[in-house]
Design a protein around this motif. Structure first.
Motif: not given
Ligand code: NAD
Length: 508
Positions: A187, A160, A184, A461, A292, A259, A235-237, A394, A158
């Motif tokens: 961080e 931040f 995970k 979603f 996002c 993304g 889920v992230g970039s 982005e 996931t």
């Protein structure tokens, strides 16, 4: 401050560790700093897992899966109901932890916990959600029944920007379906995950059904290649989403990887411009643009409406109170890191150099008493063109670009040409235009006079194009499908003993 310039991490700092097989663990050989973005100081350090730590969590999950997958639906939903109550009671603790590490305002953090809670409530209905189908008499005295069964061990990786909500898009449904889950988290703001783990344990979740491994690429790649991990939600970039999807599927896993985004709002000349400006300012600068579903590009149709809208958005953005997320009256907090602040500033400068109008420049903003914080003010670039980097990339910060289109068709073509397709919104009083937009826009979530059209927990979603790799969106019905696989049983119970028939069964 670049990574190389980061201060050495003192062992006196509090450590955010793992949660494996029902136990908190702090031992590690590598650590990363966790900042308070409002002050710029290192507040604690997070353990970074090695492949061996990931392996322990996955082995514990595999062991726990054997009993958990066989637990009754009533037992599984009972745990979720208790977790729901504990989370509602502890929502403020989670929200304050999110604000301390992410920087968003407390109101915003409370909002994200609430949206996560709604997914937990959805998952409490698992007994209904997992019902299969049945047909009697598909042939003489033959019946068919379909079941949804859990996959095994599933991993969640996931970002931040929603350290409590995005994990809760995933694990409540995965666990309710009978899987064991290894999270995970990012961080950058890892602590909320440990509160969730503790509350799940208090709710009676057996050890090993939910584990947390803190870490970076080492932990992610260990999960993506581990033979005992059956599915991965990410889920992230976009670049990392692509890497996760390709690596996980190459290793035989089911994967969904959400993304990045460039969410557009099209504003037609017949829209109520005050309403549109309020909605756009809040959607662009809420959470410092680090959502996002934030609106990061506005496309106005017609010069007059464009000028009026641009002026109205700038007026609202200028009036925003920027300050520490935990302070009363703050409407926008800092961004997550010095790199994020530098990125916003660099794109603003590049856009201006490429010919855009810097209608509001937040680069020099200083928050008194918080000079070291990662603050950057709301920034608006007008007369941006699709060729400019500030439009193509982005930026993920409080930077809004405004583009001008001559017609509805031009505006729609511009939105559809963008490689991202998470969300898109239109502001108009014309039902026909809204319907046309709804039908033809290539985005997964569409708002009509709604700037951030995030589906409720019982819908799903997810975006299109470079905003999603995989077939199934998260939560709602598609979440249940992702965390289960189908089985169809065909059964015959002869009325009385009879001889073997090797012929092809027919419907006589
Ligand atoms: P990120 O891609 O940098 O990190 C996401 C996760 O991947 C983290 O857990 C991180 O530790 C891990 N990671 C980072 N680099 C990695 C690498 N090289 N190899 C393996 N794993 C790696 O994203 P972020 O900066 O934490 O979050 C912001 C991004 O997430 C934005 O692009 C935003 O649009 C996106 N996002 C998308 C959605 C959506 O629903 N589509 C929702 C929230 C955030």
């Amino acid at each position: 401050m670049s990574i190389a310039e980061q201060p050495a991490l003192s062992a006196d700092l509090a450590t955010v560790g793992h949660w494996i097989a029902g136990r908190a663990e702090e031992d590690a050989t590598r650590f990363a700093p966790v900042y308070d973005p409002a002050t710029g100081e290192v507040a604690r350090r997070v353990a970074l897992a090695e492949a061996a730590d990931v392996d322990r969590a996955v082995v514990a999950a595999r062991t726990a899966f054997a009993d958990w997958s066989q637990a009754s639906l009533a037992k599984r939903s009972g745990v979720l109901f208790r977790f729901r109550e504990l989370l509602a009671a502890g929502a403020d603790e989670v929200a304050r932890t999110v604000t301390a590490e992410h920087g968003k305002t407390l109101d915003d953090a409370r909002g994200e916990v609430q949206r996560g809670l709604e997914v937990v409530e959805f998952a409490c209905g698992i007994a209904h959600l997992m019902k299969g189908e049945a047909s009697e008499q598909i042939s003489t005295r033959v019946d068919s029944t379909s079941y949804r069964q859990p996959l095994g061990v599933v991993a969640g990786i996931t970002p931040f920007n929603f350290p409590s909500m995005v994990p809760m898009w995933m694990f409540p449904i995965a666990i309710a379906c009978g899987n064991a889950f290894v999270l995970k988290p990012s961080e950058k703001d890892p602590s909320a995950s440990l509160i969730l783990a503790r509350l799940l344990a208090e709710a009676g979740l057996p050890d090993g059904v939910f584990s947390v491994v803190q870490g970076d690429k080492v932990a992610v790649d260990a999960l993506l290649t581990h033979p005992e991990v059956d599915a991965v939600s990410f889920v992230g970039s976009t670049p990392i989403a692509k890497h996760v999807y390709e690596t996980a599927t190459a290793h035989g896993k089911r994967a969904q990887a959400l993304g990045g985004a460039k969410n557009h709002a099209v504003v037609l000349p017949d829209a109520n411009l005050d309403v549109a400006a309020d909605a756009i300012a809040s959607a662009a600068f809420g959470s410092a643009g680090q959502r996002c579903m934030a609106i990061s590009a506005v496309v106005t149709v017609g010069d007059e409406a464009g000028d009026a809208l641009s002026a109205a958005v700038v007026e609202r953005a200028r009036a925003l109170t920027v300050g520490p997320g935990a302070a009363d009256g703050s409407e926008m907090g800092p961004v997550i890191s010095p790199e994020a602040r530098e990125r916003v500033a660099a794109y603003a400068g590049r856009g201006a150099d490429e010919g855009a109008t810097l209608a509001l420049d937040g680069r020099e903003l200083v928050v008194a008493g918080h000079e070291g914080g990662f603050f950057v003010g709301p920034t608006v670039l007008d007369h941006v063109t699709p060729a400019m980097d500030v439009y193509k990339d982005e930026v993920f910060g409080p930077l809004l670009v405004i583009l001008r289109a001559a017609s509805f068709e031009d505006a729609l073509a511009l939105v559809n040409a963008n490689p991202y397709g998470n969300g898109a919104a239109i502001f108009t009083a014309d039902g026909g235009a809204a319907r046309e937009f709804r039908s033809r826009v290539t985005a997964g979530m569409v708002g009509i006079n709604v700037p951030i059209p995030v589906p409720m927990a019982y819908f799903s979603f997810g975006g299109w194009k470079n905003s999603l790799f995989g077939d199934l969106h998260v939560h709602g019905r598609e979440g249940v499908l992702f965390y289960t696989r189908g089985k169809v049983v065909t059964e015959r119970w002869p009325e009385r003993a009879h001889g073997v028939d090797y012929g092809f069964p027919t419907q006589t």
